[in-house]
Write an enzyme that holds these catalytic residues in place. Sequence first.
Site, short mmCIF file in Angstrom:
data_model
loop_
_atom_site.label_atom_id
_atom_site.label_comp_id
_atom_site.label_asym_id
_atom_site.label_seq_id
_atom_site.Cartn_x
_atom_site.Cartn_y
_atom_site.Cartn_z
CG ASP A 25 -2.30 0.63 0.89
OD1 ASP A 25 -2.30 1.84 0.60
OD2 ASP A 25 -3.34 -0.04 0.94
CG HIS B 274 -0.86 1.58 -3.30
ND1 HIS B 274 -2.11 1.31 -2.77
CD2 HIS B 274 -0.48 0.44 -3.95
CE1 HIS B 274 -2.47 0.07 -3.09
NE2 HIS B 274 -1.50 -0.48 -3.80
#
Length: 460
Positions: free
Chosen positions: A292, A315
Amino acid sequence: MALKTQLLWSFVVVFVVSFSTTSCSGSSFQEVNALHSYVDHVDDKESGYNSRAYPSYTDTIEGLKVMELIRPRTQLFSSRKLNTITGGIATSSAPAKTISVDDFGAKGNGADDTQAFVKAWKAACSSSGAMVLVVPQKNYLVRPIEFSGPCKSQLTLQIYGTIEASEDRSIYKDIDHWLIFDNVQNLLVVGPGTINGNGNIWWKNSCKIKPQPPCGTYAPTAVTFNRCNNLVVKNLNIQDAQQIHVIFQNCINVQASCLTVTAPEDSPNTDGIHVTNTQNITISSSVIGTGDDCISIVSGSQRVQATDITCGPGHGISIGSLGEDGSEDHVSGVFVNGAKLSGTSNGLRIKTWKGGSGSATNIVFQNVQMNDVTNPIIIDQNYCDHKTKDCKQQKSAVQVKNVLYQNIRGTSASGDAITLNCSQSVPCQGIVLQSVQLQNGRAECNNVQPAYKGVVSPRC
């Protein structure tokens, strides 16, 4: 007029390169000296580029004293400093007393050492003077623990070994954390050891992997620092978190440096470092690769500095999301200087929900290299998860204002290089791109007129 504009932008360049860097073998405490007072003398009426609908960064900087707002004011901790040789604590009083978790029955042999850790913490926290609590070079298995303050001592937790989470999900019940430090002031947590969340059992049962019931079970955060002021976290390996690896929440004056945070690329919701409602925090000289966000910054956070960050997989570096479920969220004074992102889904992202309110303001992204990043630069003021939300009727938005992208290089992996998807009702303001060169992608801008300085490619 031209001279004053040039001087102002020269100041911005001087400011963003003037932050001290952290040596992973030296002191974490370095006072930041910035020439922030110069901005007081700039007349915004002579600041150059102007648009009534979309004020430029140089227009909006005056009055807000934006660079002063961005400048982290991390304070030298009273009577404490990192020992540049050992990474330990040096004080002006008597030498620190050292105790070990083994002194309280910890075995480090695969047995449950939770109670030994609890007893050792209570002894260290309740003692007077400087204390060093040592985790020796063994593997210690522990269940969820709350390391509570306030403490009488100036406390250092020195981790040489590995602290591992139990893989028994049933022991967490409604607990949303594994290791939490709550209301501990002047705390120093240093390595070179490892904190291992053993998250694989949680990932396999997450809603992203297994959407059938009971996937709603909330996975715990590996390490949480809550209400910890004057905090140093340094030279640690944190891996395979059940969900988020490290959260700093409700903290003031934080130095996080020389951290290695890792989890597989497909591990769900495993943010590296999450900052919420925290002021004056510096994250530096760290390598983060997870499933993430490498770094996520959300509501209530002010004066956040991230320098010398290596990110990927993951991310990217994200501000947000903000404004979910109509909430009012605010983030200000974010400074990212010196980052390398490789193979991430996003690079530098600001994400706000449709229907929210508040602001994300006074933000600088400087000296960033991105390689094969899917969305290198992205602002999305219209975010909505249509699977769970109905955002069609939402008109309000979180204000995004005063954002500078400077000296950004790299390549896109998707054909999208710059995406500024701003709100029609609350458009972005003061967006500046200076010396930005992103290859293999296009630029798309909605409801925003960015200012360009120097070579910028692509342009809207």
